[in-house]
Design a protein around this motif. Structure first.
Motif, short mmCIF file in Angstrom:
data_model
loop_
_atom_site.label_atom_id
_atom_site.label_comp_id
_atom_site.label_asym_id
_atom_site.label_seq_id
_atom_site.Cartn_x
_atom_site.Cartn_y
_atom_site.Cartn_z
N ARG A 1 0.84 -1.21 0.00
CA ARG A 1 0.00 0.00 0.00
C ARG A 1 0.87 1.26 0.00
O ARG A 1 0.65 2.19 -0.78
CB ARG A 1 -0.89 -0.03 1.24
CG ARG A 1 -1.63 1.26 1.51
CD ARG A 1 -2.56 1.13 2.72
NE ARG A 1 -3.00 2.44 3.17
CZ ARG A 1 -2.43 3.11 4.15
NH1 ARG A 1 -1.41 2.60 4.82
NH2 ARG A 1 -2.87 4.31 4.49
N GLU B 1 -9.30 4.27 -0.29
CA GLU B 1 -8.21 5.21 -0.58
C GLU B 1 -7.97 5.36 -2.08
O GLU B 1 -7.10 6.10 -2.51
CB GLU B 1 -6.91 4.73 0.08
CG GLU B 1 -6.94 4.89 1.59
CD GLU B 1 -5.73 4.25 2.27
OE1 GLU B 1 -5.43 4.64 3.40
OE2 GLU B 1 -5.09 3.35 1.68
N ILE C 1 1.01 4.19 -2.85
CA ILE C 1 0.75 5.61 -2.58
C ILE C 1 1.93 6.46 -3.04
O ILE C 1 1.76 7.45 -3.74
CB ILE C 1 0.48 5.83 -1.06
CG1 ILE C 1 -0.84 5.16 -0.65
CG2 ILE C 1 0.46 7.31 -0.72
CD1 ILE C 1 -1.11 5.14 0.84
N LEU D 1 -6.81 3.06 -4.08
CA LEU D 1 -5.64 2.32 -4.57
C LEU D 1 -6.05 1.19 -5.51
O LEU D 1 -5.27 0.77 -6.36
CB LEU D 1 -4.83 1.76 -3.40
CG LEU D 1 -4.20 2.83 -2.49
CD1 LEU D 1 -3.50 2.17 -1.31
CD2 LEU D 1 -3.23 3.69 -3.27
#
Lengths: 89, 474
Positions: B251, B278, B255, B280
């Motif tokens: 993750r 988020e 990011i 992703l």
């Protein structure tokens, strides 16, 4: 060294061993282990060698092993014996 | 609408009678309520009361909550088990020889495929349905016993001769459905089908154990160095503390580098839900929820999608596992040919099963096994695993805290290995990992088993891949 009182060392955590020693007229070693099928001989050898090094000839030694390495078993046995002997408090 | 309500019967006993269940038949269950399931025990009690014997139970998984089945086995009510996973309490009894017939172990993909092919026949399927409507449609998304998807029950509903839905929430009309009412023959309304708290599986905590963190970091670095971590990346991981930590590292890399993945697959945890929110990943493809955050997300977020076991891992269709870039899986043992055992422990006792392990390994581009070099003295890497759950030719990398082995045994992964070496990862041969562990632990004595077979492991294509022997001393 002579076992003059009951004493213990170690924990019941994974990868550790719990060792209980108490006075007796003969030498008796009881081993229970989660890896008994794989390492019974190695555990027995580690315990006997440690006892021989410390000059222990009599006593009941109970090992409850949760997969400890030999060095851990040796250290737990040695500590329990020292706690059970004259010198230990 | 009202006319459909004649499918509702008063009790499980009546449903069993109406289904025509007889001695020698096969019944099925699904495991979305996991260790909180009440339905299997209620149904088996009713079958025992009805005096029916010699039943084979095909459940997608057995958990410790199902231990009362052991008494039904002793009494001859149940004489056969089939499953994809079996927790250790029932596994112990099976390993000690409680059943005469070997347990049939399949995978999450193999089970529905065998039903589709007709090589696995279900006479009566019992479906734990958190909500049912007047047209017999079922969903797991809502209700006091909501479990999320009902993906493993879909093949049962489609292919069983008779299907009994057992619910504790009957409503007038459902919009989102997991199972079409046309497959349901009888509905029983009971007080409680299970305890949703029992759904929570594995851990929701990222490990703080330094060994676990080192393994997780190594696994994440392997994914990065493989070149797969780019826009469109797809990912599956389990619910263990170390795999969760690996997800955290992945993750952070996503990011940092602004990567948007395509989908996360599998048993879904709250951590994957967080990554979806988020941005992703574009979507979660969910065959079962591992915690209640995931259950909630499925009912609220349209990018969190329910899939069937066939869509997840089926063999005879273009299932989601075939589109996976990277997967992180566990192992109790790995051997020098990279075969993986997730069925039995080092003493030969059944403690699990494939679940989706072999499906995901076969489908994913990069299948990483993540496991500690030793557990309680026992080396992970052995000459030959006690049970082959997943064949070595479907495994790409083994990650431990001490080193990483790339599987080049089958003429593949040569380029991958060079990439990982170029990325300065601690690459070594699998033989070296075995040797390092044995330097600490000593060489373990080989396991001796009885000759009696207590389990047959059926690979996802329907062929037998291994047998499980009874443990000695029974």
């Amino acid at each position: 060294m002579e076992i003059i009182r009951k004493a213990w060392a170690g924990t019941g955590e994974s990868s550790d061993a719990y060792v209980l020693v108490s006075p007796a007229n003969t030498l008796e070693i009881e081993i229970s282990s989660v890896v008994y099928n794989q390492y019974a001989k190695a555990i027995d050898k580690a315990v006997r060698e440690t006892l021989a090094d410390l000059g222990v000839e009599k006593g009941t030694i109970t090992i409850n092993d949760k997969g400890a390495l030999d060095c851990v078993i040796q250290a737990r046995v040695e500590t329990a014996i020292k706690r059970a002997s004259e010198a230990g408090v | 609408m009202e006319f459909q309500m004649n499918k509702v019967v008063d009790s499980i006993q009546q449903a069993i009678k109406a289904s025509g269940l007889k001695d020698g038949m096969t019944i099925s269950f699904h495991h979305h309520m996991r260790n909180g399931d009440y339905v299997m025990n209620m149904v088996l009690d009713a079958i025992a009361q009805a005096g029916i014997k010699d039943i084979t139970v095909n459940a997608s998984s057995f958990f410790d909550v199902h231990a009362p089945i052991l008494d039904h086995i002793r009494n001859g009510v149940v004489t056969g088990l089939e499953c994809n996973y079996m927790s250790s309490l029932i596994g112990k009894a099976v390993s000690e020889g409680i059943l005469e017939k070997p347990v049939v172990f399949r995978s999450h993909g193999g089970r529905p495929s065998d039903m589709e092919k007709g090589t696995s026949h279900i006479d009566v399927a019992f479906v734990a349905a958190p909500t049912c409507d007047w047209s017999s449609n079922c969903t797991g998304r809502i209700g006091k016993s909501a479990c999320g998807p009902m993906g493993y029950a879909v093949s049962d509903a489609m292919y069983a001769d008779k299907v009994v839905a057992i619910t504790d929430n009957l409503v007038e009309k459902l919009d989102d459905i997991s199972i079409d009412g046309k497959y349901i023959d009888f509905i029983v309304n009971v007080d409680q089908i299970g305890d949703p708290k029992g759904i929570v599986s594995g851990t929701t905590q990222i490990t703080r154990d330094p060994v676990g963190l080192r393994m997780a970091e190594n696994a994440a670095k392997v994914i990065k160095a493989s070149g797969l971590l780019k826009d469109g990346f797809s990912f599956q991981t389990g619910a263990g503390g170390a795999t969760l930590a690996a997800s955290k590292f992945v993750r952070e890399m996503m990011i940092k580098e602004g990567i948007q993945g395509s989908f996360c697959l599998g048993g879904i945890t709250s951590y994957m839900v967080q990554m979806l929110h988020e941005g992703l990943f574009k979507e979660l493809l969910d065959v079962q929820c591992f915690d209640l955050d995931a259950v909630r997300s499925l009912s609220e977020d349209s990018n969190h999608k329910e899939i069937t076991a066939s869509e997840y891992a089926g063999v005879c269709c273009d299932s989601a596992v075939n589109h996976l870039d990277a997967a992180l899986l566990g192992a109790t043992q790995v051997d020098l040919d990279f075969n993986v055992n997730v069925h039995t422990d080092s003493n030969g006792y059944i403690i699990g099963g494939s679940g989706g392990h072999s499906d995901v390994a076969a489908g994913s581009k990069l299948c990483i096994i993540i496991a500690p070099l030793t557990r309680a003295r026992l080396p992970l890497v052995v000459d030959r695993v006690v049970t082959i759950s997943t064949p070595g030719n479907t495994i790409d990398v083994l990650v431990t805290q001490r080193g990483i082995a790339v599987n080049t045994k089958y003429g593949k992964n040569k380029e991958l290995k060079q990439r990982l070496i170029d990325a300065h990862l601690p690459i070594m041969e699998i033989e070296d990992l075995k040797r390092i562990a044995e330097q600490y632990s000593g060489v373990p004595s080989p396991l001796e088993t009885s000759d009696r077979v207590v389990g047959n492991v059926i690979y996802r294509d329907g062929t037998q891949i291994d047998t499980i022997k009874m443990v000695l001393g029974n």
